[in-house]
Design a protein around this motif. Structure first.
Motif, PDB file in Angstrom:
ATOM      1  N   ARG A 266       0.821  -1.211   0.000  1.00 34.64           N
ATOM      2  CA  ARG A 266       0.000   0.000   0.000  1.00 34.64           C
ATOM      3  C   ARG A 266       0.859   1.266   0.000  1.00 34.64           C
ATOM      4  O   ARG A 266       0.337   2.373  -0.224  1.00 34.64           O
ATOM      5  N   LEU A 358      -5.870  -3.267  -5.548  1.00 36.53           N
ATOM      6  CA  LEU A 358      -6.678  -3.205  -4.337  1.00 36.53           C
ATOM      7  C   LEU A 358      -6.600  -4.519  -3.563  1.00 36.53           C
ATOM      8  O   LEU A 358      -6.440  -4.528  -2.336  1.00 36.53           O
ATOM      9  N   ARG A 362      -4.344  -5.388   0.382  1.00 36.21           N
ATOM     10  CA  ARG A 362      -5.242  -5.607   1.520  1.00 36.21           C
ATOM     11  C   ARG A 362      -4.443  -5.948   2.776  1.00 36.21           C
ATOM     12  O   ARG A 362      -3.579  -6.829   2.760  1.00 36.21           O
ATOM     13  N   ARG A 367     -10.935  -4.764   5.302  1.00 36.26           N
ATOM     14  CA  ARG A 367     -11.827  -4.848   4.150  1.00 36.26           C
ATOM     15  C   ARG A 367     -11.294  -4.054   2.959  1.00 36.26           C
ATOM     16  O   ARG A 367     -10.581  -3.064   3.111  1.00 36.26           O
ATOM     17  N   THR A 368     -11.712  -4.506   1.782  1.00 45.47           N
ATOM     18  CA  THR A 368     -11.483  -3.739   0.561  1.00 45.47           C
ATOM     19  C   THR A 368     -12.837  -3.346  -0.014  1.00 45.47           C
ATOM     20  O   THR A 368     -13.772  -4.150  -0.042  1.00 45.47           O
ATOM     21  N   ILE A 398     -13.213  -9.006  -3.387  1.00 46.62           N
ATOM     22  CA  ILE A 398     -13.358  -7.650  -2.875  1.00 46.62           C
ATOM     23  C   ILE A 398     -14.486  -7.654  -1.841  1.00 46.62           C
ATOM     24  O   ILE A 398     -15.548  -8.232  -2.067  1.00 46.62           O
ATOM     25  N   ASP A 446     -10.457   0.268   6.404  1.00 49.98           N
ATOM     26  CA  ASP A 446     -10.896  -0.020   5.032  1.00 49.98           C
ATOM     27  C   ASP A 446      -9.948   0.599   4.007  1.00 49.98           C
ATOM     28  O   ASP A 446      -9.424   1.705   4.207  1.00 49.98           O
ATOM     29  N   THR A 447      -9.758  -0.110   2.909  1.00 48.77           N
ATOM     30  CA  THR A 447      -9.065   0.449   1.745  1.00 48.77           C
ATOM     31  C   THR A 447     -10.082   0.564   0.629  1.00 48.77           C
ATOM     32  O   THR A 447     -10.723  -0.422   0.252  1.00 48.77           O
TER      33      THR A 447
END
Length: 470
Positions: A266, A358, A362, A367-368, A398, A446-447
């Motif tokens: 990330r 994405l 993670r 969560r994504t 996802i 979250d992302t």
């Protein structure tokens, strides 16, 4: 812009010079910048009265004069006390003026020109190459995504007599578009990144897209260089269409400039860069997304040919923190919520790459969330490609999908029809509705990926979410 007299400008654009009411003469020299927006005009500038989609640049000529413009390039004479060059088509004239400037600077023997095209990644590659080349000499590169018949000439007009490198991003709206741009500034190095389905509806299919992108290298000569993606079969086929020397980039063994040991997180991507010379270095690349490594390789291949050493190449690549505004732009941070705003444009290829990124970044147990809008300009391929992206979100597991806008609704339908998916899909009509849903449902850690074509307007949703969690 370099110094040119009014007479030289008129001759370059095949226009009629009118000096009624002006204090200047045909021999007066103009050195100011060129503008198509009257709001940016400053004393000594040239204002090009370009027709717009909803208005006419001629209406803003009085403002340009009030702000100090010394010259107007227009399609009809205006009752204003300023020098004017009257031409049949101001966009054609803008290109002709740019070509004249390029020719004059090139004649001094120092200028090298790099052209960049591809279905995805042009702006990122241009930015990376500029960051590298600026370390060794004065460099001019496109502003933002200026890559069309107006934007590219505007970039060329920024040249000075001291400029060593010009990097021109060359987009296409159809067959012949790139050829037209290369005639204004013939590249010494032509980069083709990839051929994908972006704008396939406009071009008439993938084969027509391939032929158009190949225009970057078809007119190169033996002393030039074609920088081609060895990992893309359509780009690889362009080697047979150019007389230039070919340097391959990619992640396979066939590439002379390649990456290995790629690790995406990330905070960016690390990889080992190997140049055609055989030298190698580890690169800590801050641009988010493994797919941008390909753009870094293309920039490195061109820079090496231009005599840049590996230390400067690596330093330049590592200095770039983001691809561009609204391109894999990382925002937020409060409560561990990361917003990835990648909603400037979208094609099936770039959407796939963004979703994979994405999933890759993670954090364990977190969560994504993918907020997706329309991929525009796909023509008859639109339905099946939106279906495919919806199914990809399922396969990548996802955590939550939010589909925005009627044009993208098939992504939502394809996911809810996939009964094995444990994730959750929601459909909303507008970005405002998506914001309200996300504001109430996002959780710490979250992302969130926000991705769509520019026309869907989700880039502003991404900004709002970034502000919310800043």
């Amino acid at each position: 812009m370099i110094a040119l007299s009014l007479a030289e400008i008129a001759r370059a654009v095949s226009g009629e010079l009118c000096l009624d009411g002006s204090t200047l003469t045909a021999g007066s020299v103009i050195t100011g910048p060129v503008h198509t927006d009257s709001r940016g005009v400053e004393p000594g500038a040239i204002f090009v009265a370009k027709p717009g989609e909803v208005t006419d640049g001629h209406l803003f000529a009085p403002t340009a004069v009030e702000r100090g413009a010394d010259l107007l390039i227009v399609e009809r004479h205006l009752d204003l006390p300023v020098a004017q060059v009257i031409v049949p088509d101001v966009v054609v004239a803008l290109g002709a003026l740019a070509a004249e400037v390029v020719t004059r600077v090139r004649a001094r023997g120092r200028l090298k020109i790099v052209g960049v095209t591809g279905s995805n990644g042009k702006t990122t590659t241009k930015n990376l190459l500029r960051a590298v080349l600026e370390r060794v000499g004065p460099t001019v590169a496109a502003r933002g995504s200026f890559n069309n018949w107006v934007g590219a000439p505007m970039t060329m007009l920024d040249l000075s007599e001291e400029t060593r490198f010009l990097v021109v991003e060359m987009g296409a709206s159809g067959t012949g578009s790139i050829a037209r741009l290369t005639r204004l500034a013939r590249p010494d190095i032509g980069i083709v990144l990839n051929v994908g389905l972006a704008h396939a509806g406009e071009f008439g299919g993938i084969e027509a897209t391939t032929d158009t992108k190949a225009e970057m290298v078809t007119d190169l000569v033996e002393t030039d260089l074609a920088v081609l993606n060895a990992d893309d079969p359509r780009v690889a086929g362009m080697a047979a269409k150019t007389r230039a020397e070919v340097v391959w980039f990619g992640q396979g063994d066939a590439a002379a400039v390649r990456a290995s040991d790629v690790q995406a997180t990330r905070s960016g991507t690390t990889f080992v860069l190997r140049l055609a010379s055989g030298e190698s270095r580890t690169v800590s690349f801050r641009v988010l997304g493994e797919h941008h490594v390909t753009n870094a390789l293309a920039a490195a291949a061109a820079a090496e040919r231009l005599g840049v050493g590996i230390d400067d190449i690596v330093a330049g690549l590592e200095s770039v923190a983001r691809a561009e505004r609204w391109r894999m732009e990382v925002l937020g941070g409060r409560d561990g919520v990361t917003i990835i705003n990648d909603a400037y444009n979208a094609s099936p290829d770039s959407m796939t790459a963004a979703l994979k990124t994405l999933a890759q970044i993670r954090e364990p147990g977190m969560r994504t969330v993918a907020v997706l809008g329309e991929m525009a300009e796909l023509g008859e391929l639109s339905g099946e490609e939106h279906d495919r992206i919806g199914l990809l979100a399922v396969r990548l597991n996802i955590s939550q999908l939010i589909v925005v806008g009627a044009a993208a609704r098939r992504m939502h339908i394809s996911t809810i029809n996939e009964g094995s998916w444990d994730g959750e899909s929601a459909f909303v009509d507008t970005p405002d509705a998506a914001f309200e849903l996300l504001r109430d449902s996002l959780q710490p850690g979250d992302t969130v990926l926000v991705k769509s074509s520019n026309s869907a307007g989700l880039r502003f949703l991404g900004d709002r979410l970034g502000d919310l969690f800043s």
